[in-house]
Design a protein around this motif. Structure first.
Motif, PDB file in Angstrom:
ATOM      1  N   LEU A 111      44.659 107.368  25.471  1.00  0.00           N
ATOM      2  CA  LEU A 111      45.723 107.421  24.651  1.00  0.00           C
ATOM      3  C   LEU A 111      45.880 108.649  23.598  1.00  0.00           C
ATOM      4  CD1 LEU A 111      46.096 103.706  23.972  1.00  0.00           C
ATOM      5  CD2 LEU A 111      46.919 104.736  26.014  1.00  0.00           C
ATOM      6  N   LYS A 112      47.228 109.206  23.533  1.00  0.00           N
ATOM      7  CA  LYS A 112      47.622 110.349  22.589  1.00  0.00           C
ATOM      8  C   LYS A 112      48.132 109.597  21.497  1.00  0.00           C
ATOM      9  CE  LYS A 112      48.070 113.590  26.164  1.00  0.00           C
ATOM     10  NZ  LYS A 112      49.125 114.627  26.864  1.00  0.00           N
ATOM     11  N   ASP A 113      48.100 110.233  20.445  1.00  0.00           N
ATOM     12  CA  ASP A 113      48.490 109.769  18.997  1.00  0.00           C
ATOM     13  C   ASP A 113      48.421 108.237  18.676  1.00  0.00           C
ATOM     14  OD1 ASP A 113      49.533 112.216  18.567  1.00  0.00           O
ATOM     15  OD2 ASP A 113      50.912 111.995  20.057  1.00  0.00           O
ATOM     16  N   TRP A 114      47.350 107.530  19.177  1.00  0.00           N
ATOM     17  CA  TRP A 114      47.157 106.165  19.094  1.00  0.00           C
ATOM     18  C   TRP A 114      46.805 105.717  17.797  1.00  0.00           C
ATOM     19  CZ3 TRP A 114      42.185 105.129  17.086  1.00  0.00           C
ATOM     20  CH2 TRP A 114      41.255 106.239  17.168  1.00  0.00           C
ATOM     21  N   SER A 130      41.168 102.501  22.670  1.00  0.00           N
ATOM     22  CA  SER A 130      41.318 101.076  23.334  1.00  0.00           C
ATOM     23  C   SER A 130      41.069 100.050  22.257  1.00  0.00           C
ATOM     24  CB  SER A 130      40.006 100.995  24.164  1.00  0.00           C
ATOM     25  OG  SER A 130      39.811 101.942  25.105  1.00  0.00           O
ATOM     26  N   GLU A 131      40.389  99.734  21.342  1.00  0.00           N
ATOM     27  CA  GLU A 131      40.343  98.768  20.531  1.00  0.00           C
ATOM     28  C   GLU A 131      41.563  98.675  19.466  1.00  0.00           C
ATOM     29  OE1 GLU A 131      37.162  96.196  17.669  1.00  0.00           O
ATOM     30  OE2 GLU A 131      36.878  98.549  17.841  1.00  0.00           O
ATOM     31  N   CYS A 135      44.313  95.796  19.109  1.00  0.00           N
ATOM     32  CA  CYS A 135      44.558  95.296  17.977  1.00  0.00           C
ATOM     33  C   CYS A 135      46.073  95.415  17.671  1.00  0.00           C
ATOM     34  CB  CYS A 135      43.956  95.811  16.568  1.00  0.00           C
ATOM     35  SG  CYS A 135      42.079  95.383  16.643  1.00  0.00           S
ATOM     36  N   TRP A 136      46.534  96.368  18.016  1.00  0.00           N
ATOM     37  CA  TRP A 136      48.194  96.451  17.846  1.00  0.00           C
ATOM     38  C   TRP A 136      48.771  95.391  18.975  1.00  0.00           C
ATOM     39  CZ3 TRP A 136      51.458  98.020  21.741  1.00  0.00           C
ATOM     40  CH2 TRP A 136      52.909  98.211  21.294  1.00  0.00           C
ATOM     41  N   LEU A 137      48.549  95.406  20.080  1.00  0.00           N
ATOM     42  CA  LEU A 137      48.969  94.661  21.172  1.00  0.00           C
ATOM     43  C   LEU A 137      49.035  93.146  20.689  1.00  0.00           C
ATOM     44  CD1 LEU A 137      48.802  95.105  24.862  1.00  0.00           C
ATOM     45  CD2 LEU A 137      48.728  92.917  23.977  1.00  0.00           C
ATOM     46  N   LEU A 138      47.794  92.751  20.211  1.00  0.00           N
ATOM     47  CA  LEU A 138      47.747  91.294  20.058  1.00  0.00           C
ATOM     48  C   LEU A 138      48.250  90.583  18.769  1.00  0.00           C
ATOM     49  CD1 LEU A 138      46.094  89.309  21.791  1.00  0.00           C
ATOM     50  CD2 LEU A 138      44.527  89.404  20.104  1.00  0.00           C
ATOM     51  N   ALA A 139      48.389  91.762  17.837  1.00  0.00           N
ATOM     52  CA  ALA A 139      49.252  91.268  16.510  1.00  0.00           C
ATOM     53  C   ALA A 139      50.657  91.334  16.957  1.00  0.00           C
ATOM     54  CB  ALA A 139      48.901  92.355  15.380  1.00  0.00           C
ATOM     55  N   GLY A 180      49.870 107.747  27.348  1.00  0.00           N
ATOM     56  CA  GLY A 180      48.671 108.081  28.241  1.00  0.00           C
ATOM     57  C   GLY A 180      48.392 107.293  29.322  1.00  0.00           C
ATOM     58  N   VAL A 181      47.127 107.368  29.713  1.00  0.00           N
ATOM     59  CA  VAL A 181      46.817 106.409  30.813  1.00  0.00           C
ATOM     60  C   VAL A 181      46.370 104.747  30.193  1.00  0.00           C
ATOM     61  CG1 VAL A 181      45.221 105.922  32.743  1.00  0.00           C
ATOM     62  CG2 VAL A 181      45.984 108.319  32.296  1.00  0.00           C
ATOM     63  N   PHE A 182      46.884 103.908  30.634  1.00  0.00           N
ATOM     64  CA  PHE A 182      46.840 102.414  30.250  1.00  0.00           C
ATOM     65  C   PHE A 182      46.670 101.441  31.282  1.00  0.00           C
ATOM     66  CE2 PHE A 182      47.784  98.542  28.077  1.00  0.00           C
ATOM     67  CZ  PHE A 182      46.824  98.600  27.063  1.00  0.00           C
ATOM     68  N   ASN A 183      45.313 101.521  31.974  1.00  0.00           N
ATOM     69  CA  ASN A 183      44.955 100.220  32.836  1.00  0.00           C
ATOM     70  C   ASN A 183      44.307  99.324  32.115  1.00  0.00           C
ATOM     71  OD1 ASN A 183      45.856 101.751  35.321  1.00  0.00           O
ATOM     72  ND2 ASN A 183      44.200 103.132  34.787  1.00  0.00           N
TER      73      ASN A 183
END
Length: 270
Positions: A111-114, A130-131, A135-139, A180-183
Motif C-alpha cells: 500500500l502507498k501512503d498507508w 499490512s498490520e 488496525c484501521w479496518l477493524l477499528a 495499492g494492492v490489497f488481497n
C-alpha cells in the motif's frame, strides 16, 4: 509479494495437504522466505503458529503438516517482505479482539501512503503497512458496529443487517485497494472473508470426492478416503495449489463471504 491460503469447511477438517504444497513456496518453489504463519479456529477457540524464518525449512511448519489440526476456518500466509523488517512482530496473520471474538487477518500486496490511515482503538505491534491497515479496518468496523450483527437461527435467514455489514467490509477493502494492492483474508471464527485486488483463486470440494495432485510437492491424495458425502471444504489461495483440478479465479474488487465451506454472499463494485 506474499501469498495467502485459507480454508472454510462445514466439518472440522485438517489443512495438511494444502499446507504441504503452500509451505514449499516459502523459500522452495517460491521466493517468500521472510516468515510464515497459520491460524486455526477450532471447537470455539483459536490458535496460531508464526515463524519469521522460511516455511520450507521450518520445523514448526513440518509439525503442522504432520499434526492434523481439525478446524472450520484456517488462514495462512507466507511473506516476501516489502515494508517492515523480517521479524516475528511483522509476521502474518495478525489478530485482534472485537465483540468478544478473535479476528484474524492476512494481507498480500503493498500500500502507498498507508501511514495516513487514522488509528484510534487499535495500534500496530510491528511496522508493516499490512498490520496498520488491519488496525484501521477493524477499528472502523467497530465504530460503525459497537455490537456484532446478531446471527440468524437459520442458515437461509440472512437479513439486510448482515448484508449492510458485508457491504461496509467491501467498501473499506475498496478504499485500501485504491492505495495499492490489497488481497485479504479475514475471519472471526464464524465467517471467512476473502477480498481480491489482483489475484485469489478458490475451489470447493464436495461429494463425489476425487483425487488431487499438488503443484509444488510430490504428493497426491484421494479425498474420498477421508471424507463423508456431506462434507464441504473450500480452499482459497493466491495461486492454485493443485495441478489436476479446476480452480475459480476471483474478480478484482470482489468480496466473498464464506461460512461452513459455502459462499454465503458475493459483493462486487457497484
Amino acid at each position: 509479494m506474499c501469498e495467502l491460503l485459507g480454508m472454510s469447511a462445514n466439518v472440522p477438517t485438517d489443512i495438511c495437504f494444502s499446507f504441504t504444497g503452500f509451505l514449499h513456496r516459502g523459500g522452495g518453489t517460491g521466493p517468500h522466505r521472510d516468515g510464515w504463519g497459520i491460524a486455526f479456529y477450532e471447537a470455539g477457540g483459536y490458535r496460531d503458529f508464526r515463524d519469521p524464518h522460511p516455511s520450507v525449512r521450518s520445523p514448526i511448519a513440518r509439525l503442522i503438516t504432520d499434526y492434523p489440526i481439525k478446524s472450520h476456518i484456517a488462514i495462512s500466509h507466507i511473506r516476501q517482505a516489502n515494508v517492515g523488517g523480517v521479524r516475528l512482530a511483522n509476521t502474518h496473520p495478525f489478530t485482534r479482539e472485537m465483540w468478544g471474538r478473535t479476528w484474524c487477518y492476512a494481507h498480500n500486496g503493498q500500500l502507498k501512503d498507508w501511514q495516513a490511515l487514522p488509528l484510534n482503538f487499535y495500534r500496530p505491534v510491528g511496522d508493516t503497512d499490512s498490520e496498520h491497515a488491519f488496525c484501521w479496518l477493524l477499528a472502523t468496523l467497530r465504530e460503525h458496529y459497537p455490537e456484532a450483527p446478531e446471527l440468524p437461527t437459520c442458515n437461509d435467514a440472512w437479513g439486510e443487517s448482515h448484508r449492510v455489514f458485508w457491504r461496509l467490509v467491501h467498501r473499506l477493502c475498496e478504499t485500501l485497494r485504491d492505495m495499492g494492492v490489497f488481497n485479504m483474508l479475514l475471519a472471526d471464527g464464524e465467517f471467512l472473508y476473502t477480498y481480491c485486488s489482483t489475484k485469489l483463486a478458490h475451489i470447493t470440494r464436495r461429494a463425489p470426492f476425487g483425487g488431487a495432485e499438488l503443484s509444488d510437492a510430490e504428493l497426491t491424495v484421494n479425498f474420498a478416503e477421508h471424507t463423508t458425502r456431506d462434507d464441504i471444504v473450500s480452499v482459497i489461495a493466491t495461486e492454485p495449489l493443485t495441478s489436476n483440478e479446476a480452480w475459480a479465479r476471483m474478480e478484482p474488487g470482489e468480496l466473498l463471504v464464506w461460512r461452513q465451506g459455502r459462499i454465503l454472499a458475493r459483493v462486487t463494485p457497484e
